[in-house]
Design an enzyme around this catalytic site. Structure first.
Site, PDB file in Angstrom:
ATOM      1  N   LYS A 192      12.834  -3.411  -8.083  1.00  0.00           N
ATOM      2  CA  LYS A 192      11.650  -2.765  -7.503  1.00  0.00           C
ATOM      3  C   LYS A 192      12.016  -1.452  -6.801  1.00  0.00           C
ATOM      4  O   LYS A 192      11.313  -0.440  -6.935  1.00  0.00           O
ATOM      5  CB  LYS A 192      10.985  -3.746  -6.519  1.00  0.00           C
ATOM      6  CG  LYS A 192       9.816  -3.192  -5.750  1.00  0.00           C
ATOM      7  CD  LYS A 192       8.624  -2.901  -6.614  1.00  0.00           C
ATOM      8  CE  LYS A 192       7.495  -2.293  -5.788  1.00  0.00           C
ATOM      9  NZ  LYS A 192       6.450  -1.708  -6.622  1.00  0.00           N
ATOM     10  N   THR A 197       7.196  -6.022  -1.134  1.00  0.00           N
ATOM     11  CA  THR A 197       8.357  -5.171  -1.417  1.00  0.00           C
ATOM     12  C   THR A 197       9.187  -5.103  -0.150  1.00  0.00           C
ATOM     13  O   THR A 197       8.752  -4.525   0.852  1.00  0.00           O
ATOM     14  CB  THR A 197       7.908  -3.748  -1.806  1.00  0.00           C
ATOM     15  OG1 THR A 197       7.043  -3.843  -2.932  1.00  0.00           O
ATOM     16  CG2 THR A 197       9.110  -2.896  -2.164  1.00  0.00           C
TER      17      THR A 197
HETATM   18  P1  NAD Z   1      -1.935  -3.917   2.856  1.00  0.00           P
HETATM   19  O1  NAD Z   1      -1.551  -3.269   4.145  1.00  0.00           O
HETATM   20  O2  NAD Z   1      -3.220  -3.559   2.202  1.00  0.00           O
HETATM   21  O3  NAD Z   1      -1.899  -5.524   3.021  1.00  0.00           O
HETATM   22  C1  NAD Z   1      -0.997  -6.223   3.827  1.00  0.00           C
HETATM   23  C2  NAD Z   1      -1.782  -7.364   4.465  1.00  0.00           C
HETATM   24  O4  NAD Z   1      -0.851  -8.217   5.155  1.00  0.00           O
HETATM   25  C3  NAD Z   1      -2.818  -6.900   5.480  1.00  0.00           C
HETATM   26  O5  NAD Z   1      -4.092  -7.381   5.101  1.00  0.00           O
HETATM   27  C4  NAD Z   1      -2.331  -7.494   6.796  1.00  0.00           C
HETATM   28  O6  NAD Z   1      -3.382  -7.877   7.664  1.00  0.00           O
HETATM   29  C5  NAD Z   1      -1.543  -8.691   6.322  1.00  0.00           C
HETATM   30  N1  NAD Z   1      -0.551  -9.192   7.266  1.00  0.00           N
HETATM   31  C6  NAD Z   1       0.420  -8.503   7.919  1.00  0.00           C
HETATM   32  N2  NAD Z   1       1.146  -9.339   8.691  1.00  0.00           N
HETATM   33  C7  NAD Z   1       0.618 -10.582   8.521  1.00  0.00           C
HETATM   34  C8  NAD Z   1       0.929 -11.866   9.043  1.00  0.00           C
HETATM   35  N3  NAD Z   1       1.908 -12.054   9.914  1.00  0.00           N
HETATM   36  N4  NAD Z   1       0.170 -12.908   8.626  1.00  0.00           N
HETATM   37  C9  NAD Z   1      -0.837 -12.742   7.744  1.00  0.00           C
HETATM   38  N5  NAD Z   1      -1.179 -11.550   7.224  1.00  0.00           N
HETATM   39  C10 NAD Z   1      -0.461 -10.487   7.607  1.00  0.00           C
HETATM   40  O7  NAD Z   1      -0.706  -3.637   1.877  1.00  0.00           O
HETATM   41  P2  NAD Z   1      -0.682  -3.781   0.274  1.00  0.00           P
HETATM   42  O8  NAD Z   1      -0.959  -2.458  -0.312  1.00  0.00           O
HETATM   43  O9  NAD Z   1      -1.465  -4.974  -0.136  1.00  0.00           O
HETATM   44  O10 NAD Z   1       0.886  -4.061   0.074  1.00  0.00           O
HETATM   45  C11 NAD Z   1       1.479  -5.329   0.338  1.00  0.00           C
HETATM   46  C12 NAD Z   1       2.890  -5.319  -0.205  1.00  0.00           C
HETATM   47  O11 NAD Z   1       2.854  -5.009  -1.603  1.00  0.00           O
HETATM   48  C13 NAD Z   1       3.797  -4.257   0.438  1.00  0.00           C
HETATM   49  O12 NAD Z   1       5.090  -4.787   0.585  1.00  0.00           O
HETATM   50  C14 NAD Z   1       3.765  -3.121  -0.574  1.00  0.00           C
HETATM   51  O13 NAD Z   1       4.930  -2.311  -0.495  1.00  0.00           O
HETATM   52  C15 NAD Z   1       3.689  -3.894  -1.865  1.00  0.00           C
HETATM   53  N6  NAD Z   1       3.076  -3.168  -3.005  1.00  0.00           N
HETATM   54  C16 NAD Z   1       1.928  -2.452  -2.859  1.00  0.00           C
HETATM   55  C17 NAD Z   1       1.385  -1.800  -3.964  1.00  0.00           C
HETATM   56  C18 NAD Z   1       0.107  -0.997  -3.871  1.00  0.00           C
HETATM   57  O14 NAD Z   1      -0.224  -0.276  -4.846  1.00  0.00           O
HETATM   58  N7  NAD Z   1      -0.632  -1.088  -2.773  1.00  0.00           N
HETATM   59  C19 NAD Z   1       1.996  -1.899  -5.217  1.00  0.00           C
HETATM   60  C20 NAD Z   1       3.154  -2.667  -5.338  1.00  0.00           C
HETATM   61  C21 NAD Z   1       3.684  -3.302  -4.222  1.00  0.00           C
END
Ligand code: NAD
Length: 296
Positions: free
Chosen positions: A172, A97
């Site tokens: 979104k 997002t």
């Molecule tokens: P999260 O923090 O659990 O996961 C993000 C991952 O990205 C982490 O494991 C981190 O180590 C990795 N990361 C960061 N920078 C990196 C890089 N340069 N190279 C490789 N890996 C890297 O977050 P999430 O909850 O999985 O959310 C991810 C995305 O999805 C966000 O944009 C969030 O807004 C969106 N989202 C989340 C949800 C939810 O319910 N959690 C729902 C819809 C959308």
């Protein structure tokens, strides 16, 4: 079956990558966290030693990263941008997002190099990611949407073509602003009912069958103990972090400013999540906003 590079294996990306493995694809998985990589490898994914290794030779790349700066840095502006290492006919599907403007900029930079990059943010939470029932909101050309659809079908149930590049992120931002308003409103109502002697489960059932019915009451009740298997019944661990909801409400604020669209309810929800965050709750699931209303 395709070779898919998957970058960002967190709460959402991990289960999404595993669903691609289960669908029979070869998934080259990378995350900064080795633990996150090993969870996907234990389900049949292939560990990639770097983001570059993950995209090398891949037909598709899926990214699931925290924010726009990560997406832009990794693909375009970083020290060793991934656009230099992908196949010519690759399609990059960014499901993070992020702001629509960054999504459009990265798509334009890709287009200039003959690479396909689309925005495909999701809704449905960690439960939807695990079950493979996410909703995808896609900003892409018709041709790119048709190419991405079979891959997205392995991770989701409802795949929407919102419009051109960036349109998925606009959809979104609108959806998550409404979700924030619904969650804070639900917490507010539940807290008032409980303070006036009602059982939260009884009140939830009444509102679910009445005109206050909404997604939070149906599948994500914020009151501990009302619903099994949701973050509120697990000390608000896992799920969708307050920090991420706060980020999303910031994206909605930016969009409202750029388009002069009034969002008084969204602004109020953002102020509430901001207060909740500065009280030290940024790492909790967003349904923990209920705590803001409760007597300490
Ligand atoms: P999260 O923090 O659990 O996961 C993000 C991952 O990205 C982490 O494991 C981190 O180590 C990795 N990361 C960061 N920078 C990196 C890089 N340069 N190279 C490789 N890996 C890297 O977050 P999430 O909850 O999985 O959310 C991810 C995305 O999805 C966000 O944009 C969030 O807004 C969106 N989202 C989340 C949800 C939810 O319910 N959690 C729902 C819809 C959308």
């Amino acid at each position: 079956m395709a070779t898919i590079g998957f970058i960002g294996l967190g709460n959402m990306g991990g289960p999404m990558a595993i669903n691609l493995v289960k669908a029979g694809h070869s998934v080259q998985a990378f995350d900064l966290s080795a633990e996150a990589v090993s969870r996907v490898v234990s389900e049949g994914g292939v560990a990639a030693a770097s983001a570059k290794a993950a995209v090398t030779g891949a037909d598709f790349v899926v990214s699931m990263l925290p924010a726009g700066k990560h997406v832009q840095g990794l693909f375009v502006t970083g020290d060793d941008p991934l656009f230099d290492h992908v196949k010519d006919d690759v399609l990059i599907i960014d499901s993070s997002t992020i702001d629509a403007a960054t999504a459009q900029q990265v798509a334009s930079a890709a287009q200039a190099r003959g690479i396909g990059f689309i925005d495909a943010p999701v809704s449905g939470g960690v439960g939807g990611a695990k079950a493979g029932t996410l909703a995808f909101m896609v900003g892409a050309t018709d041709e790119q949407f048709a190419k991405a659809k079979p891959i997205l079908d392995s991770m989701g149930k409802n795949i929407f073509h919102a419009g051109a590049h960036g349109a998925g992120q606009v959809a979104k931002a609108c959806n998550n602003m409404l979700l924030a308003i619904l969650m804070t409103g639900t917490a507010e109502a539940l807290n008032m009912g409980v303070k006036n002697g009602l059982d939260p489960a009884v009140l939830s059932e009444i509102m679910k069958q009445s005109s206050g019915n909404n997604w939070a009451l149906q599948v994500y009740n914020p009151f501990p103990g009302v619903m099994e298997g949701v973050p509120s019944s697990n000390d608000y661990q896992g799920g969708f972090q307050v920090d991420l909801m706060f980020k999303d409400l910031g994206l909605a604020m930016e969009m409202s400013q750029q388009s002069a669209s009034p969002i008084p309810m969204g602004s109020q929800a953002r102020a509430l999540f901001n207060l909740h965050k500065v009280n030290g709750n940024g790492g909790l699931d967003f349904s923990s906003v209920l705590k803001l209303y409760q007597d300490q």
